[in-house]
Design a protein around this motif. Structure first.
Motif, PDB file in Angstrom:
ATOM      1  N   ARG A  45       0.789  -1.356  -0.166  1.00  0.00           N
ATOM      2  CA  ARG A  45       0.040   0.109  -0.021  1.00  0.00           C
ATOM      3  C   ARG A  45       1.079   1.304  -0.077  1.00  0.00           C
ATOM      4  NH1 ARG A  45      -2.485  -4.026   1.522  1.00  0.00           N
ATOM      5  NH2 ARG A  45      -5.019  -4.037   1.479  1.00  0.00           N
ATOM      6  N   HIS A  46       1.966   1.109   0.250  1.00  0.00           N
ATOM      7  CA  HIS A  46       2.759   2.406   0.590  1.00  0.00           C
ATOM      8  C   HIS A  46       4.167   2.391  -0.238  1.00  0.00           C
ATOM      9  CE1 HIS A  46       0.236   3.429   3.856  1.00  0.00           C
ATOM     10  NE2 HIS A  46       0.241   2.278   4.296  1.00  0.00           N
ATOM     11  N   GLU A  47       4.267   3.179  -1.300  1.00  0.00           N
ATOM     12  CA  GLU A  47       5.261   3.402  -2.285  1.00  0.00           C
ATOM     13  C   GLU A  47       6.623   3.604  -1.530  1.00  0.00           C
ATOM     14  OE1 GLU A  47       5.595   2.988  -5.640  1.00  0.00           O
ATOM     15  OE2 GLU A  47       3.474   2.235  -5.526  1.00  0.00           O
ATOM     16  N   PHE A  48       6.586   4.350  -0.321  1.00  0.00           N
ATOM     17  CA  PHE A  48       7.944   4.496   0.271  1.00  0.00           C
ATOM     18  C   PHE A  48       8.536   3.452   0.732  1.00  0.00           C
ATOM     19  CE2 PHE A  48       4.736   4.842   3.814  1.00  0.00           C
ATOM     20  CZ  PHE A  48       5.517   4.036   4.867  1.00  0.00           C
ATOM     21  N   PHE A  49       8.252   2.443   0.872  1.00  0.00           N
ATOM     22  CA  PHE A  49       8.987   1.106   1.235  1.00  0.00           C
ATOM     23  C   PHE A  49       9.953   0.800   0.007  1.00  0.00           C
ATOM     24  CE2 PHE A  49       5.570   0.455   4.157  1.00  0.00           C
ATOM     25  CZ  PHE A  49       6.372   0.047   5.513  1.00  0.00           C
ATOM     26  N   LYS A  50       9.717   1.559  -1.064  1.00  0.00           N
ATOM     27  CA  LYS A  50      10.553   1.061  -2.323  1.00  0.00           C
ATOM     28  C   LYS A  50      11.720   2.072  -2.174  1.00  0.00           C
ATOM     29  CE  LYS A  50       6.964  -0.061  -5.402  1.00  0.00           C
ATOM     30  NZ  LYS A  50       5.977   0.089  -6.808  1.00  0.00           N
ATOM     31  N   LEU A  51      11.804   2.752  -1.354  1.00  0.00           N
ATOM     32  CA  LEU A  51      12.978   3.827  -0.974  1.00  0.00           C
ATOM     33  C   LEU A  51      14.242   2.962  -0.536  1.00  0.00           C
ATOM     34  CD1 LEU A  51      11.348   7.063   0.096  1.00  0.00           C
ATOM     35  CD2 LEU A  51      12.235   6.526  -2.159  1.00  0.00           C
ATOM     36  N   PHE A  52      13.796   1.744   0.432  1.00  0.00           N
ATOM     37  CA  PHE A  52      14.893   1.040   0.908  1.00  0.00           C
ATOM     38  C   PHE A  52      15.730   0.107   0.034  1.00  0.00           C
ATOM     39  CE2 PHE A  52      11.558   1.809   4.231  1.00  0.00           C
ATOM     40  CZ  PHE A  52      12.522   2.155   5.488  1.00  0.00           C
ATOM     41  N   ASP A  53      17.017   0.497   0.306  1.00  0.00           N
ATOM     42  CA  ASP A  53      18.268  -0.548  -0.229  1.00  0.00           C
ATOM     43  C   ASP A  53      17.784  -2.101   0.299  1.00  0.00           C
ATOM     44  OD1 ASP A  53      19.944   1.353  -1.941  1.00  0.00           O
ATOM     45  OD2 ASP A  53      19.566   2.447   0.140  1.00  0.00           O
ATOM     46  N   GLY A  54      17.391  -2.163   1.454  1.00  0.00           N
ATOM     47  CA  GLY A  54      17.269  -3.549   2.086  1.00  0.00           C
ATOM     48  C   GLY A  54      16.365  -3.345   3.296  1.00  0.00           C
ATOM     49  N   ILE A  55      15.685  -4.625   3.492  1.00  0.00           N
ATOM     50  CA  ILE A  55      14.858  -4.460   4.485  1.00  0.00           C
ATOM     51  C   ILE A  55      14.966  -6.194   5.469  1.00  0.00           C
ATOM     52  CG2 ILE A  55      12.251  -4.946   5.345  1.00  0.00           C
ATOM     53  CD1 ILE A  55      11.808  -2.666   3.011  1.00  0.00           C
ATOM     54  N   VAL A  56      14.984  -5.937   6.547  1.00  0.00           N
ATOM     55  CA  VAL A  56      14.901  -7.194   7.562  1.00  0.00           C
ATOM     56  C   VAL A  56      13.642  -7.062   8.048  1.00  0.00           C
ATOM     57  CG1 VAL A  56      16.096  -8.494   9.235  1.00  0.00           C
ATOM     58  CG2 VAL A  56      17.312  -7.770   7.536  1.00  0.00           C
TER      59      VAL A  56
END
Length: 205
Positions: A128-139
């Motif tokens: 739902r939120h485009e800002f998660f695409k700003l991350f280089d990596g997520i754990v």
């Protein structure tokens, strides 16, 4: 652990709940049940129960947690399944932090996420939120079967993305997670408000 020499910060690591999206369990409880006794029961048998942590760890799913909670509370299982839809609806972007995220990306910093969260909730947010695409990596804890404040989850983040903690800073709203990050050599800021974090970051960047 001894503190590593400070280097210019290149990596900013964000917790999600309470930092990028709202996470106010008591408000969720109060808006789900009107009766004080049920509110207290939900707090005890859901949010503060070990099953919730195991859901974040990825060893229990929502259906199982709802069934177990319903049994402990002697409430209909469908009622407790509805709780999870209620939880998802309550996770709203904290817009000033989202703005900070965009600014850091525009300035060239690497962005990482480190959050205790179930797989289902993270999938809901990321969709739902485009800002998660700003991350280089997520754990996300459920994906790696580790949870904060366990040292191993910070080490997993470091090793997976080849981070130098001396060039990194971590932002989390919980004291125990900030302290555990610092204990493994990861500098950390405790989130109180977006503006407070912005000010503390400015001194490091």
């Amino acid at each position: 652990m001894s503190v590593q020499p400070r280097k210019p910060v290149r990596n900013v690591i964000f917790d999600f709940g309470g930092v990028l999206v709202t996470w106010r369990p008591q408000e969720i409880i109060d808006s789900f049940y009107a009766e004080p006794a049920l509110r207290e029961s939900l707090r005890t048998h859901a949010f503060q129960h070990d099953d919730w942590l195991d859901m974040d760890r990825g060893t229990l799913d929502e259906t199982t947690v709802a069934a177990r909670c319903a049994a402990r509370m002697a409430r209909p299982e469908a009622e407790l399944r509805a709780l999870f839809d209620h939880v998802r609806a309550a996770l709203r972007p904290i817009e000033p932090t989202v703005a900070l995220l965009h600014e850091l990306r525009e300035r060239g910093f690497k962005l990482y996420g480190l959050s205790n969260m179930s797989a289902a909730v993270f999938a809901h947010l990321a969709e739902r939120h485009e800002f998660f695409k700003l991350f280089d990596g997520i754990v996300v804890s459920a994906a790696v079967k580790l949870v904060k404040p366990e040292p191993a989850i910070y080490e997993h983040l470091r090793d997976r993305f080849e981070l130098d903690f001396a060039e990194s800073v971590f932002i989390d709203d919980l004291t125990r997670n900030v302290e555990s990050a610092r204990a493994v050599g990861l500098p950390a800021i405790q989130f109180l408000s977006s503006e407070q974090v912005r000010c503390e970051l400015a001194a490091l960047l």
